[in-house]
Design a protein around this motif. Structure first.
Motif, mmCIF file in Angstrom:
data_model
loop_
_atom_site.group_PDB
_atom_site.id
_atom_site.type_symbol
_atom_site.label_atom_id
_atom_site.label_comp_id
_atom_site.label_asym_id
_atom_site.label_seq_id
_atom_site.Cartn_x
_atom_site.Cartn_y
_atom_site.Cartn_z
ATOM 1 N N HIS A 124 -0.128 -8.192 1.211
ATOM 2 C CA HIS A 124 0.802 -7.081 1.015
ATOM 3 C C HIS A 124 0.439 -6.227 -0.196
ATOM 4 C CE1 HIS A 124 3.374 -9.325 3.832
ATOM 5 N NE2 HIS A 124 3.770 -8.114 4.171
ATOM 6 N N HIS A 125 -0.138 -6.834 -1.213
ATOM 7 C CA HIS A 125 -0.522 -6.086 -2.408
ATOM 8 C C HIS A 125 -1.847 -5.376 -2.253
ATOM 9 C CE1 HIS A 125 2.858 -7.115 -4.767
ATOM 10 N NE2 HIS A 125 2.608 -8.418 -4.767
ATOM 11 N N HIS A 126 -2.709 -5.885 -1.416
ATOM 12 C CA HIS A 126 -4.031 -5.290 -1.256
ATOM 13 C C HIS A 126 -3.968 -3.837 -0.780
ATOM 14 C CE1 HIS A 126 -8.284 -4.978 -0.700
ATOM 15 N NE2 HIS A 126 -8.141 -4.702 0.567
ATOM 16 N N PRO A 127 -3.195 -3.484 0.239
ATOM 17 C CA PRO A 127 -3.141 -2.075 0.655
ATOM 18 C C PRO A 127 -2.623 -1.160 -0.457
ATOM 19 C CG PRO A 127 -2.271 -3.468 2.376
ATOM 20 C CD PRO A 127 -2.479 -4.342 1.166
ATOM 21 N N ARG A 128 -1.663 -1.611 -1.248
ATOM 22 C CA ARG A 128 -1.146 -0.788 -2.340
ATOM 23 C C ARG A 128 -2.217 -0.529 -3.383
ATOM 24 N NH1 ARG A 128 3.966 -4.120 -3.389
ATOM 25 N NH2 ARG A 128 5.012 -3.779 -1.443
ATOM 26 N N GLU A 168 0.350 -20.455 1.544
ATOM 27 C CA GLU A 168 0.602 -19.448 2.579
ATOM 28 C C GLU A 168 1.349 -18.252 2.003
ATOM 29 O OE1 GLU A 168 0.769 -17.662 6.432
ATOM 30 O OE2 GLU A 168 -0.559 -19.096 5.461
ATOM 31 N N ALA A 169 2.339 -18.493 1.158
ATOM 32 C CA ALA A 169 3.092 -17.397 0.535
ATOM 33 C C ALA A 169 2.182 -16.556 -0.353
ATOM 34 C CB ALA A 169 4.265 -17.953 -0.269
ATOM 35 N N GLN A 170 1.293 -17.207 -1.078
ATOM 36 C CA GLN A 170 0.351 -16.469 -1.927
ATOM 37 C C GLN A 170 -0.603 -15.630 -1.084
ATOM 38 O OE1 GLN A 170 -1.115 -19.837 -4.179
ATOM 39 N NE2 GLN A 170 0.138 -19.279 -5.950
ATOM 40 N N LEU A 217 4.872 -28.615 0.397
ATOM 41 C CA LEU A 217 5.210 -27.521 -0.520
ATOM 42 C C LEU A 217 3.961 -26.798 -1.012
ATOM 43 C CD1 LEU A 217 8.076 -29.223 -2.530
ATOM 44 C CD2 LEU A 217 8.295 -27.315 -0.909
ATOM 45 N N GLU A 218 2.891 -27.538 -1.280
ATOM 46 C CA GLU A 218 1.634 -26.903 -1.686
ATOM 47 C C GLU A 218 1.130 -25.976 -0.587
ATOM 48 O OE1 GLU A 218 -0.365 -30.294 -4.618
ATOM 49 O OE2 GLU A 218 -0.848 -30.317 -2.489
ATOM 50 N N ASP A 219 1.218 -26.432 0.652
ATOM 51 C CA ASP A 219 0.779 -25.631 1.787
ATOM 52 C C ASP A 219 1.636 -24.374 1.931
ATOM 53 O OD1 ASP A 219 -0.963 -25.340 4.129
ATOM 54 O OD2 ASP A 219 0.904 -25.611 5.271
#
Length: 110
Positions: free
Chosen positions: A99-103, A91-93, A85-87
């Protein structure tokens, strides 16, 4: 020499360089522990041509984390699930940050 010292000297994270005996020695654990986390599907060691388990540096880091949790009293099956679950969270983070970086870049250009 500590497990961290031994792991820091390795060259390739994914190369299956360590026998089960050496991996257990580095982690200061038993071969049975390594078998148990393999059976729990936390790690899947590669096999040599002779069928012997071989572990990579990356797998040893995962096994070391499992060992920490078990040493704190967590049952091995639960420790393996926690690490999985930590892994998945990491990965989700990472994906979320990508995805947030380009915005953020587009917002700063305005």
């Amino acid at each position: 020499m500590t497990a961290d010292d031994s792991l820091g000297r390795l060259d390739d994270d994914d190369y299956p360089a360590y026998t089960m005996g050496r991996a257990a020695e580095i982690l200061n654990t038993t071969q049975g522990f390594l078998r148990a986390i393999g059976e729990a599907r936390l790690i899947t060691p590669l096999r040599s041509a002779g069928g012997h388990r071989r572990y990579s540096r990356y797998q040893l880091r995962i096994a070391a984390r499992a060992r920490e949790l078990v040493d704190q009293g967590t049952p091995i099956e639960a420790a393996c699930r926690i690490i999985i679950l930590e892994d998945q969270l990491e990965e989700a983070q990472r994906i979320n940050a990508e995805h947030h970086h380009p915005r953020e870049t587009r917002s700063n250009d305005r």
